[in-house]
Design an enzyme around this catalytic site. Structure first.
Site, PDB file in Angstrom:
ATOM      1  N   THR A 286       4.072  -1.719 -32.301  1.00 49.40           N
ATOM      2  CA  THR A 286       3.542  -0.811 -33.331  1.00 49.40           C
ATOM      3  C   THR A 286       4.670  -0.352 -34.254  1.00 49.40           C
ATOM      4  O   THR A 286       4.516  -0.352 -35.487  1.00 49.40           O
ATOM      5  CB  THR A 286       2.875   0.405 -32.653  1.00 49.40           C
ATOM      6  OG1 THR A 286       1.794  -0.064 -31.856  1.00 49.40           O
ATOM      7  CG2 THR A 286       2.383   1.427 -33.664  1.00 49.40           C
TER       8      THR A 286
ATOM      9  N   LYS B 115      -2.979   0.215 -39.155  1.00 42.42           N
ATOM     10  CA  LYS B 115      -2.653  -0.781 -38.122  1.00 42.42           C
ATOM     11  C   LYS B 115      -3.914  -1.361 -37.501  1.00 42.42           C
ATOM     12  O   LYS B 115      -4.906  -0.663 -37.342  1.00 42.42           O
ATOM     13  CB  LYS B 115      -1.807  -0.101 -37.039  1.00 42.42           C
ATOM     14  CG  LYS B 115      -1.468  -0.981 -35.857  1.00 42.42           C
ATOM     15  CD  LYS B 115      -0.740  -0.190 -34.765  1.00 42.42           C
ATOM     16  CE  LYS B 115      -1.674   0.188 -33.637  1.00 42.42           C
ATOM     17  NZ  LYS B 115      -0.997   0.831 -32.497  1.00 42.42           N
TER      18      LYS B 115
ATOM     19  N   GLU C 179       0.842  -1.204   0.000  1.00 47.72           N
ATOM     20  CA  GLU C 179       0.000   0.000   0.000  1.00 47.72           C
ATOM     21  C   GLU C 179       0.873   1.249   0.000  1.00 47.72           C
ATOM     22  O   GLU C 179       1.985   1.253   0.526  1.00 47.72           O
ATOM     23  CB  GLU C 179      -0.918   0.007   1.227  1.00 47.72           C
ATOM     24  CG  GLU C 179      -2.021  -1.032   1.137  1.00 47.72           C
ATOM     25  CD  GLU C 179      -2.963  -1.042   2.335  1.00 47.72           C
ATOM     26  OE1 GLU C 179      -3.947  -1.782   2.291  1.00 47.72           O
ATOM     27  OE2 GLU C 179      -2.697  -0.306   3.316  1.00 47.72           O
TER      28      GLU C 179
ATOM     29  N   ASP D  78      -0.169   4.564 -37.018  1.00 44.41           N
ATOM     30  CA  ASP D  78      -1.574   4.121 -37.048  1.00 44.41           C
ATOM     31  C   ASP D  78      -2.458   5.342 -37.282  1.00 44.41           C
ATOM     32  O   ASP D  78      -1.984   6.492 -37.267  1.00 44.41           O
ATOM     33  CB  ASP D  78      -1.986   3.366 -35.771  1.00 44.41           C
ATOM     34  CG  ASP D  78      -1.715   4.150 -34.489  1.00 44.41           C
ATOM     35  OD1 ASP D  78      -1.785   5.397 -34.530  1.00 44.41           O
ATOM     36  OD2 ASP D  78      -1.444   3.528 -33.454  1.00 44.41           O
TER      37      ASP D  78
HETATM   38  C1  R5P Z   1      -1.642   3.409 -29.827  1.00 49.01           C
HETATM   39  O1  R5P Z   1      -2.638   3.854 -30.368  1.00 49.01           O
HETATM   40  C2  R5P Z   1      -0.512   4.276 -29.348  1.00 49.01           C
HETATM   41  O2  R5P Z   1      -0.517   5.521 -29.946  1.00 49.01           O
HETATM   42  C3  R5P Z   1       0.825   3.599 -29.569  1.00 49.01           C
HETATM   43  O3  R5P Z   1       1.020   3.440 -30.945  1.00 49.01           O
HETATM   44  C4  R5P Z   1       0.878   2.257 -28.923  1.00 49.01           C
HETATM   45  O4  R5P Z   1       0.238   2.286 -27.702  1.00 49.01           O
HETATM   46  C5  R5P Z   1       2.294   1.809 -28.724  1.00 49.01           C
HETATM   47  O5  R5P Z   1       2.282   0.595 -28.050  1.00 49.01           O
HETATM   48  P1  R5P Z   1       3.258  -0.552 -28.465  1.00 49.01           P
HETATM   49  O6  R5P Z   1       4.645   0.024 -28.451  1.00 49.01           O
HETATM   50  O7  R5P Z   1       3.071  -1.611 -27.403  1.00 49.01           O
HETATM   51  O8  R5P Z   1       2.853  -1.059 -29.807  1.00 49.01           O
END
Ligand code: R5P
Length: 337
Positions: free
Chosen positions: A251, A217, A61, A194
């Site tokens: 991503t 994406k 906590e 994306d």
């Molecule tokens: C998603 O919409 C965010 O803008 C980032 O593209 C995403 O959260 C990145 O996360 P990761 O590196 O795990 O793909």
């Protein structure tokens, strides 16, 4: 312990910060995830952060105790909800509650990284909207005004009934990118990894006078995404991939795969405001062929000297110091957004 308690002191005062001096009606307090940032902001601002003890009880906590009175003061809480997000979020709420109960006049929370911002809608299943829940908790804890930086979606503001200002690190990151671009051959293009990053990409593109390409994406899971196609001309171009945050790196890696398939130049540059960077992410991005990764210190760099890729950190301390100065002077944050 008893004399300390009788004197109104904190029972667990081992991990305290420096005392505010000459605050003149305002007190600055930093959460444990923003201590280095607080030190940088102190230098810029020329005023110090007040002492607060923030610890964990043996069961995990959160234990918070303000070391100085805040009665009648305007309090600025600087507290990123960096990983571990749940701990730092509860800490922020606890600090705010302590300030409210100690009769602070007004509490402004500067949250350089706002966790759970991606949970901004139901995904068609029986899921919560965490960003909305956290907005409610924030207000309930007594926070009067929230300041974020490049929050995942500016629409987050709609979850709050209190003022929200979303500052941006784009000028700082774009400035650093501009320097890099002077030394790279070929035509460059800003890539949104994306559809959600298109607005961000457009802002970078305007600053750097470059075209924009967009990856389409689809998220398959927490760490798994797929890119089906790219809109825009990337063949033979140097790609600058921008994002609000990088967590697993999935991503970016999937975007790079699609960009390479489309004939983009190798050795991409990546810029993102929030370096969430879970373990393994830097190696993953490095192995995918990233030449340089630019991030800010909205999440304090944890450092992994063994990682294949070492990020270049651009500090947003001057941005936050300017924002705090304006907040204390009753000035506008508009041109910082
Ligand atoms: C998603 O919409 C965010 O803008 C980032 O593209 C995403 O959260 C990145 O996360 P990761 O590196 O795990 O793909």
């Amino acid at each position: 312990l008893l004399p300390l308690l009788a004197a109104g002191g904190c029972p667990m005062a081992r991990d305290t910060q420096t005392r505010s001096v000459g605050t003149g009606g305002a007190t600055l307090i930093a959460g444990s995830a923003s201590r280095s940032m607080a030190t940088s902001v102190e230098r810029d601002l020329g005023r110090r952060f007040a002492a607060a003890t923030i610890e964990r009880f043996p069961d995990g906590e959160v234990s918070v105790c303000l070391e100085e009175p805040v009665r009648g003061e305007e309090v600025i809480l600087l507290a990123a909800t960096a990983p571990p997000v749940n701990d730092h979020l509860i800490e922020l709420l606890a600090l705010a509650d302590a300030c409210r109960r100690a009769d602070a006049a007004r509490i402004v929370a500067i949250v350089p990284y706002f966790g759970y911002a991606r949970s901004d809608r139901r995904d068609g299943r029986r899921t919560p909207i965490m960003a909305s829940l956290i907005a409610e908790l924030t207000e309930h804890a007594g926070i009067d005004h929230v300041v974020t930086v490049d929050v995942h979606t500016p629409a987050l503001e709609g979850f709050f009934r209190i003022p929200v200002d979303n500052l941006t690190a784009i000028p700082d990151l774009a400035g650093a990118l501009g320097e890099r671009l002077r030394n790279v051959a070929g035509n460059a293009v800003i890539v949104a990894p994306d559809l959600g990053a298109v607005r961000l990409a457009n802002r970078y593109a305007t600053k750097l006078d470059l075209p924009v390409a967009v990856c389409h994406k689809r998220r398959l899971g927490g760490a798994e995404v797929s890119v089906s196609r790219i809109t825009g001309d990337v063949a033979g171009r140097r790609c600058i991939i921008i994002d609000d945050m990088i967590s697993t790196g999935g991503t970016i890696v999937e975007g790079i795969r699609a960009l390479n398939d489309a004939g983009a130049m190798p050795a991409h540059i990546v810029a993102a405001t929030h370096a969430v960077l879970v373990p393994g992410a830097l190696d993953k991005i490095g192995n995918a062929g990233v030449r340089e990764l630019l991030v800010t210190d909205s999440i304090e760099p944890r450092g992994d000297p063994t990682a294949r890729l070492q990020p270049t950190v651009i500090s947003i301390a001057p941005l936050l110091a300017t924002a705090i100065r304006r907040l204390l002077d009753g000035g506008s944050l508009r041109d910082l957004a």
